[in-house]
Design a protein around this motif. Structure first.
Motif, PDB file in Angstrom:
ATOM      1  N   GLY A   1      29.429  66.344 -17.364  1.00 41.06           N
ATOM      2  CA  GLY A   1      28.096  66.727 -16.922  1.00 41.06           C
ATOM      3  C   GLY A   1      27.669  66.132 -15.607  1.00 41.06           C
ATOM      4  N   GLY A   2      28.615  65.624 -14.825  1.00 38.51           N
ATOM      5  CA  GLY A   2      28.273  65.096 -13.508  1.00 38.51           C
ATOM      6  C   GLY A   2      28.236  66.189 -12.461  1.00 38.51           C
ATOM      7  N   ASP A   3      27.679  65.842 -11.303  1.00 39.78           N
ATOM      8  CA  ASP A   3      27.623  66.787 -10.196  1.00 39.78           C
ATOM      9  C   ASP A   3      28.830  66.612  -9.271  1.00 39.78           C
ATOM     10  OD1 ASP A   3      24.960  68.047 -10.687  1.00 39.78           O
ATOM     11  OD2 ASP A   3      24.321  65.957 -10.545  1.00 39.78           O
ATOM     12  N   TYR A   4      29.264  65.366  -9.095  1.00 37.00           N
ATOM     13  CA  TYR A   4      30.438  65.074  -8.277  1.00 37.00           C
ATOM     14  C   TYR A   4      31.139  63.849  -8.854  1.00 37.00           C
ATOM     15  CZ  TYR A   4      28.391  68.219  -4.835  1.00 37.00           C
ATOM     16  OH  TYR A   4      27.859  69.321  -4.222  1.00 37.00           O
ATOM     17  N   TYR A   5      32.330  63.572  -8.350  1.00 34.88           N
ATOM     18  CA  TYR A   5      33.006  62.324  -8.684  1.00 34.88           C
ATOM     19  C   TYR A   5      33.742  61.821  -7.452  1.00 34.88           C
ATOM     20  CZ  TYR A   5      37.309  65.059  -8.868  1.00 34.88           C
ATOM     21  OH  TYR A   5      38.359  65.867  -8.540  1.00 34.88           O
ATOM     22  N   ILE A   6      33.954  60.517  -7.373  1.00 32.89           N
ATOM     23  CA  ILE A   6      34.791  59.924  -6.329  1.00 32.89           C
ATOM     24  C   ILE A   6      35.692  58.890  -6.993  1.00 32.89           C
ATOM     25  CG2 ILE A   6      33.173  60.323  -4.434  1.00 32.89           C
ATOM     26  CD1 ILE A   6      32.225  57.490  -4.644  1.00 32.89           C
ATOM     27  N   LEU A   7      36.850  58.709  -6.391  1.00 34.12           N
ATOM     28  CA  LEU A   7      37.833  57.776  -6.930  1.00 34.12           C
ATOM     29  C   LEU A   7      37.803  56.448  -6.183  1.00 34.12           C
ATOM     30  CD1 LEU A   7      40.922  60.152  -7.403  1.00 34.12           C
ATOM     31  CD2 LEU A   7      39.481  59.179  -9.215  1.00 34.12           C
ATOM     32  N   LYS A   8      37.986  55.372  -6.919  1.00 33.73           N
ATOM     33  CA  LYS A   8      38.167  54.056  -6.322  1.00 33.73           C
ATOM     34  C   LYS A   8      39.625  53.907  -5.888  1.00 33.73           C
ATOM     35  CE  LYS A   8      34.811  51.721  -9.387  1.00 33.73           C
ATOM     36  NZ  LYS A   8      34.659  50.639 -10.368  1.00 33.73           N
ATOM     37  N   PRO A   9      39.875  53.185  -4.813  1.00 33.96           N
ATOM     38  CA  PRO A   9      38.896  52.629  -3.875  1.00 33.96           C
ATOM     39  C   PRO A   9      38.383  53.711  -2.927  1.00 33.96           C
ATOM     40  CG  PRO A   9      41.109  52.099  -3.135  1.00 33.96           C
ATOM     41  CD  PRO A   9      41.260  52.818  -4.453  1.00 33.96           C
ATOM     42  N   PHE A  10      37.095  53.724  -2.646  1.00 28.19           N
ATOM     43  CA  PHE A  10      36.525  54.735  -1.772  1.00 28.19           C
ATOM     44  C   PHE A  10      36.219  54.136  -0.404  1.00 28.19           C
ATOM     45  CE2 PHE A  10      33.261  52.990  -4.596  1.00 28.19           C
ATOM     46  CZ  PHE A  10      32.379  52.442  -3.680  1.00 28.19           C
TER      47      PHE A  10
ATOM     48  N   GLU B   1      16.562  59.759  -7.464  1.00 27.17           N
ATOM     49  CA  GLU B   1      17.055  61.115  -7.241  1.00 27.17           C
ATOM     50  C   GLU B   1      18.569  61.224  -7.331  1.00 27.17           C
ATOM     51  OE1 GLU B   1      14.258  62.937  -3.897  1.00 27.17           O
ATOM     52  OE2 GLU B   1      14.762  60.831  -3.503  1.00 27.17           O
ATOM     53  N   LEU B   2      19.272  60.103  -7.136  1.00 28.22           N
ATOM     54  CA  LEU B   2      20.734  60.126  -7.062  1.00 28.22           C
ATOM     55  C   LEU B   2      21.285  58.844  -7.666  1.00 28.22           C
ATOM     56  CD1 LEU B   2      23.522  61.112  -5.935  1.00 28.22           C
ATOM     57  CD2 LEU B   2      22.832  60.165  -3.730  1.00 28.22           C
ATOM     58  N   ALA B   3      22.351  58.975  -8.473  1.00 23.45           N
ATOM     59  CA  ALA B   3      22.967  57.801  -9.092  1.00 23.45           C
ATOM     60  C   ALA B   3      24.486  57.872  -8.958  1.00 23.45           C
ATOM     61  CB  ALA B   3      22.581  57.698 -10.557  1.00 23.45           C
ATOM     62  N   PHE B   4      25.084  56.790  -8.467  1.00 21.03           N
ATOM     63  CA  PHE B   4      26.527  56.612  -8.461  1.00 21.03           C
ATOM     64  C   PHE B   4      26.857  55.693  -9.631  1.00 21.03           C
ATOM     65  CE2 PHE B   4      25.651  57.969  -4.194  1.00 21.03           C
ATOM     66  CZ  PHE B   4      26.791  58.632  -3.753  1.00 21.03           C
TER      67      PHE B   4
ATOM     68  N   ILE C   1      24.054  63.213 -10.350  1.00 17.95           N
ATOM     69  CA  ILE C   1      24.939  62.181 -10.876  1.00 17.95           C
ATOM     70  C   ILE C   1      26.300  62.276 -10.202  1.00 17.95           C
ATOM     71  CG2 ILE C   1      26.100  61.264 -12.912  1.00 17.95           C
ATOM     72  CD1 ILE C   1      23.108  60.902 -13.078  1.00 17.95           C
ATOM     73  N   VAL C   2      26.760  61.150  -9.642  1.00 15.20           N
ATOM     74  CA  VAL C   2      28.107  61.055  -9.073  1.00 15.20           C
ATOM     75  C   VAL C   2      28.857  59.984  -9.853  1.00 15.20           C
ATOM     76  CG1 VAL C   2      29.515  60.568  -7.039  1.00 15.20           C
ATOM     77  CG2 VAL C   2      27.305  61.730  -6.787  1.00 15.20           C
ATOM     78  N   PHE C   3      29.955  60.362 -10.503  1.00 10.58           N
ATOM     79  CA  PHE C   3      30.757  59.395 -11.239  1.00 10.58           C
ATOM     80  C   PHE C   3      31.784  58.753 -10.313  1.00 10.58           C
ATOM     81  CE2 PHE C   3      29.428  62.024 -14.939  1.00 10.58           C
ATOM     82  CZ  PHE C   3      28.838  61.008 -15.666  1.00 10.58           C
ATOM     83  N   VAL C   4      31.956  57.448 -10.493  1.00 11.60           N
ATOM     84  CA  VAL C   4      32.921  56.682  -9.713  1.00 11.60           C
ATOM     85  C   VAL C   4      33.930  56.095 -10.693  1.00 11.60           C
ATOM     86  CG1 VAL C   4      33.234  54.817  -8.046  1.00 11.60           C
ATOM     87  CG2 VAL C   4      31.065  56.076  -8.106  1.00 11.60           C
ATOM     88  N   THR C   5      35.200  56.327 -10.439  1.00  7.08           N
ATOM     89  CA  THR C   5      36.218  55.850 -11.386  1.00  7.08           C
ATOM     90  C   THR C   5      37.520  55.520 -10.677  1.00  7.08           C
ATOM     91  OG1 THR C   5      37.493  56.425 -13.369  1.00  7.08           O
ATOM     92  CG2 THR C   5      36.947  58.227 -11.859  1.00  7.08           C
ATOM     93  N   ALA C   6      38.259  54.614 -11.249  1.00  7.68           N
ATOM     94  CA  ALA C   6      39.593  54.290 -10.741  1.00  7.68           C
ATOM     95  C   ALA C   6      40.663  55.053 -11.492  1.00  7.68           C
ATOM     96  CB  ALA C   6      39.849  52.786 -10.868  1.00  7.68           C
ATOM     97  N   TYR C   7      40.248  55.875 -12.463  1.00 13.14           N
ATOM     98  CA  TYR C   7      41.201  56.554 -13.328  1.00 13.14           C
ATOM     99  C   TYR C   7      41.075  58.068 -13.149  1.00 13.14           C
ATOM    100  CZ  TYR C   7      40.856  51.916 -15.386  1.00 13.14           C
ATOM    101  OH  TYR C   7      40.815  50.563 -15.564  1.00 13.14           O
TER     102      TYR C   7
END
Length: 268
Positions: free
Chosen positions: A94-103, A48-51, A77-83
């Motif tokens: 097309g993602g639903d959310y994003y978070i930045l590294k380091p989280f 149901e959910l993917a990081f 879909i949650v995108f995780v990126t350091a950039y």
């Protein structure tokens, strides 16, 4: 929510597992260094959910998200990126959310609170907007409501499942007229039109007739006002100072909302 995390750095997978432990509604069922392994897993098991890390070899996060959505279109879909440069193109990704590294754990908890709201929205076809003007959407398209018919529904909706008498509805919506007698016929005619529109949309059970009046089945839809009452932070951010702005009787409710928002601001 059954959750997977995909990142080509094993240390990040371990960190995610540690920080996400015991977060409500986040059930981590798979951690993958290889994007193709995540695709195979999603084909066999419900997810149901993917990081997803954006920058990965062979199949990057954007391409992976597209493959996962082909398998399970409803997946969040949650995108995780350091950039942070990727944020500019977030809507195109097309993602639903994003978070930045380091989280941090707090970041994951805040993200999950937003996802819970999104998940409830996705499970229900009808969304009712009260902040600003009154709008009833089914799958993103407005229902053909207008005039007094629409106003009646707005008044019933803000009671949030509590009964409101037919007399109170009439005296509020037709405040320029005296109630009672044959004059109530104009109200019952509008109520009949309202029920017809809802029935044609497949939601004839949204309105519940009681002995004295009307009430709404709150399980049929989601509503920004209800989310605000429940303390959803996103709804406070979306409130811009207007509430059912086309109806004069809404001013008392608006005053309560503004008073509450002021109290929160002073508390902070």
């Amino acid at each position: 929510m059954r959750t997977i995390v995909v990142d080509d750095e094993r240390i990040m997978l371990r960190q995610f597992g540690r920080l996400s432990r015991d977060i409500a509604d986040l059930n981590l069922v798979g951690s993958f260094e290889c994007a193709s392994d995540a695709v195979r897993y999603a084909m066999e098991y419900p997810v149901e959910l993917a990081f997803i890390d954006i920058v990965m070899p062979v199949l990057n996060g954007v391409e992976l998200a597209r493959e996962l959505r082909k398998i399970r279109p409803e997946m969040v879909i949650v995108f995780v990126t350091a950039y942070d440069s990727f944020i500019r193109d977030f809507n195109q990704i097309g993602g639903d959310y994003y978070i930045l590294k380091p989280f941090t754990r707090e970041t994951l908890e805040m993200t999950m609170s937003k996802i819970r709201y999104l998940s409830r929205r996705l499970r229900k076809e009808v969304y009712i907007q009260t902040f600003g003007r009154f709008v009833v959407l089914k799958n993103g398209k407005p229902l053909p409501l207008r005039g007094k018919t629409k106003e009646i529904l707005a008044l019933i909706v803000i009671k949030r499942g509590r009964e409101i008498s037919n007399e109170e509805i009439y005296n509020t919506v037709w405040e320029e007229r005296a109630g009672g007698g044959d004059r109530m016929n104009v109200y019952y005619n509008a109520l009949h039109r309202l029920r017809r529109v809802l029935k044609n949309a497949g939601y004839g059970n949204m309105l519940i007739a009681t002995q004295r009046g009307q009430m709404v089945d709150v399980d049929c839809f989601t509503c920004d006002y209800y989310e605000w009452l429940d303390g959803n932070a996103d709804m406070s951010e979306k409130f811009t100072g207007e509430f059912l702005s086309e109806y004069s009787w809404s001013e008392a409710y608006l005053a309560d909302i503004l008073r509450h928002e002021d109290d929160l601001e002073h508390a902070l």
